[in-house]
Design an enzyme around this catalytic site. Sequence first.
Site, PDB file in Angstrom:
ATOM      1  N   GLU A  59      18.823  24.580 -55.202  1.00 25.06           N
ATOM      2  CA  GLU A  59      19.201  25.767 -54.678  1.00 25.06           C
ATOM      3  C   GLU A  59      19.300  26.900 -56.033  1.00 25.06           C
ATOM      4  O   GLU A  59      20.444  27.256 -56.154  1.00 25.06           O
ATOM      5  CB  GLU A  59      20.681  25.992 -53.839  1.00 25.06           C
ATOM      6  CG  GLU A  59      20.467  25.002 -52.779  1.00 25.06           C
ATOM      7  CD  GLU A  59      21.688  25.106 -51.648  1.00 25.06           C
ATOM      8  OE1 GLU A  59      22.473  25.955 -52.009  1.00 25.06           O
ATOM      9  OE2 GLU A  59      21.776  24.291 -50.724  1.00 25.06           O
ATOM     10  N   GLU A  77      19.405  18.375 -48.008  1.00 24.05           N
ATOM     11  CA  GLU A  77      20.759  18.492 -47.617  1.00 24.05           C
ATOM     12  C   GLU A  77      20.918  19.133 -45.988  1.00 24.05           C
ATOM     13  O   GLU A  77      20.121  19.940 -45.685  1.00 24.05           O
ATOM     14  CB  GLU A  77      21.615  19.591 -48.382  1.00 24.05           C
ATOM     15  CG  GLU A  77      21.971  18.930 -49.706  1.00 24.05           C
ATOM     16  CD  GLU A  77      22.915  19.927 -50.720  1.00 24.05           C
ATOM     17  OE1 GLU A  77      23.628  20.827 -50.121  1.00 24.05           O
ATOM     18  OE2 GLU A  77      22.554  20.032 -51.790  1.00 24.05           O
TER      19      GLU A  77
HETATM   20  C1  FCB Z   1      24.908  23.497 -50.639  1.00 20.95           C
HETATM   21  C2  FCB Z   1      25.295  22.711 -52.118  1.00 20.95           C
HETATM   22  C3  FCB Z   1      25.930  21.718 -51.952  1.00 20.95           C
HETATM   23  C4  FCB Z   1      27.076  21.549 -50.889  1.00 20.95           C
HETATM   24  C5  FCB Z   1      26.770  22.165 -49.744  1.00 20.95           C
HETATM   25  C6  FCB Z   1      27.612  22.374 -48.674  1.00 20.95           C
HETATM   26  O1  FCB Z   1      24.848  24.943 -50.999  1.00 20.95           O
HETATM   27  O2  FCB Z   1      23.836  22.615 -52.392  1.00 20.95           O
HETATM   28  O3  FCB Z   1      26.627  21.214 -53.390  1.00 20.95           O
HETATM   29  O4  FCB Z   1      28.169  22.506 -51.407  1.00 20.95           O
HETATM   30  O5  FCB Z   1      25.936  23.694 -49.945  1.00 20.95           O
END
Ligand code: FCB
Length: 472
Positions: free
Chosen positions: A169, A375
């Site tokens: 990210e 994620e």
């Molecule tokens: C993302 C991050 C991760 C975590 C999630 C909830 O933006 O990559 O580390 O904090 O959100």
Amino acid sequence: MTENQPRTFPADFLWGSATAAYQIEGAAAEDGRTPSIWDTFSRTPGKVYEGHTGDVACDHYHRWQDDLDLMAELGLEAYRFSVSWPRVQPTGRGPAVQRGLDFYRALTDGLLERGITPALTLYHWDLPQELEDAGGWPVRETAERFAEYARIVGEALGDRVKMWTTLNEPFCSAFLGYGSGVHAPGRTEPESVLKAAHHLNLAHGLATQVLREVLPRDAAIGITLNPAVVRPHTDSPEDRDAARRIDALQTRIFSDPVLHGAYPADLRQDTAAVSDWSFVRDGDEAAIHQPLDFLGINYYNPVVASAPSGSDVVARNDGHGSGEHSPWVGSEQVEFQMLTAERTDMGWPIDASGLTDVLLRFSREVPQLPLYITENGAAFDDKMDGSGAVHDPNRVAYLRDHLSAALDALEQGVDLRGYFLWSLLDNFEWAYGYSKRFGVVHVDFETLKRTPKSSARWYSELVRSGSLPDRD
Ligand code: FCB
């Protein structure tokens, strides 16, 4: 589809969970590790909820074997973790610290022994403080330092890790770190945001070139983005323009140079008053545009953008914290609507259809590139009951809906290869400290005891069967 019929994922679909070094490791000053920007930021009064820090976190640095056993018990097939840059190269320059590398060697060996595929991320936001002191991501040299660090880790772990991600990210690193300032290093400098974004892109490109040199040929290299799933509030040209601006700033500023070799013209125009972009040198876009083996996508929620209403108080439901400073360089007046009633404990709207949308988007944009969901998950205010159990049906529902959305994408031909649930453990949720629980495993931050929640059992069964049950 017949009602109540379980829907099945491809047999070789990779099921994992994800974490990040600063969020779980602790041992912040051990074995030669020096501070990262997150150590400094979390020690700055008022920056992190109740002054929480990652000093101890989940103490994974000492408890990693138990954590790996837990993953094996749950039947997880892959583990996405990040390497802490200041643990292996404390000042961000020069030689590596062996003890730091040894930790990740042991960790990856431990994964392989348990039949779990390691998926390594080089940078999940913990820049060595010394590099920030020298200017941080707005400075070009940081990209060069990152390539050197990539070489160190690539040479040390290339024999055992087959899945490599350069950055996690970069949007958050650039826009929240240097724009809104709600993430480390907490700077609020509009032009620095654009410089940071460019140098993160360059870091990705240079590191990818280095990894191609040092890794065995069968290693897969990718990047993880958190593309904006941004919808215009209405079909008006003004609302559509607002959505376009946010898409340029959160998504295309990274995906266009990385996947296509050029910054979007509309982005340069939207930000012309902030910067002339002279920090982009000849050849940079080509250096950023490296062949990749996969694209990682993180998805939590969509946002709804609308044209400026002219009000002094701009609605900031953009899901990126409530700093006084807007991260939206050059488009600060765009407003965000909160239409969905159902929210997670982060206040993020629950809408799984955005996951299908983002997968379809990239599948159309780069059809040859395999995708992973690197994620996805949700924070809820989980409570342990009197018998010591943690029931989290809301997380199970969130996961079920989002995996169903992933199946919708697969059924429409998206080359989706795997899913990494965020997160294995409750952990240090950046500016929210330990107040937000994302884990499928509960962590008692007093005793550090791990207790799998009912979502962990649910996920474990899903991994075992490969099919999505219609009901819990
Ligand atoms: C993302 C991050 C991760 C975590 C999630 C909830 O933006 O990559 O580390 O904090 O959100």
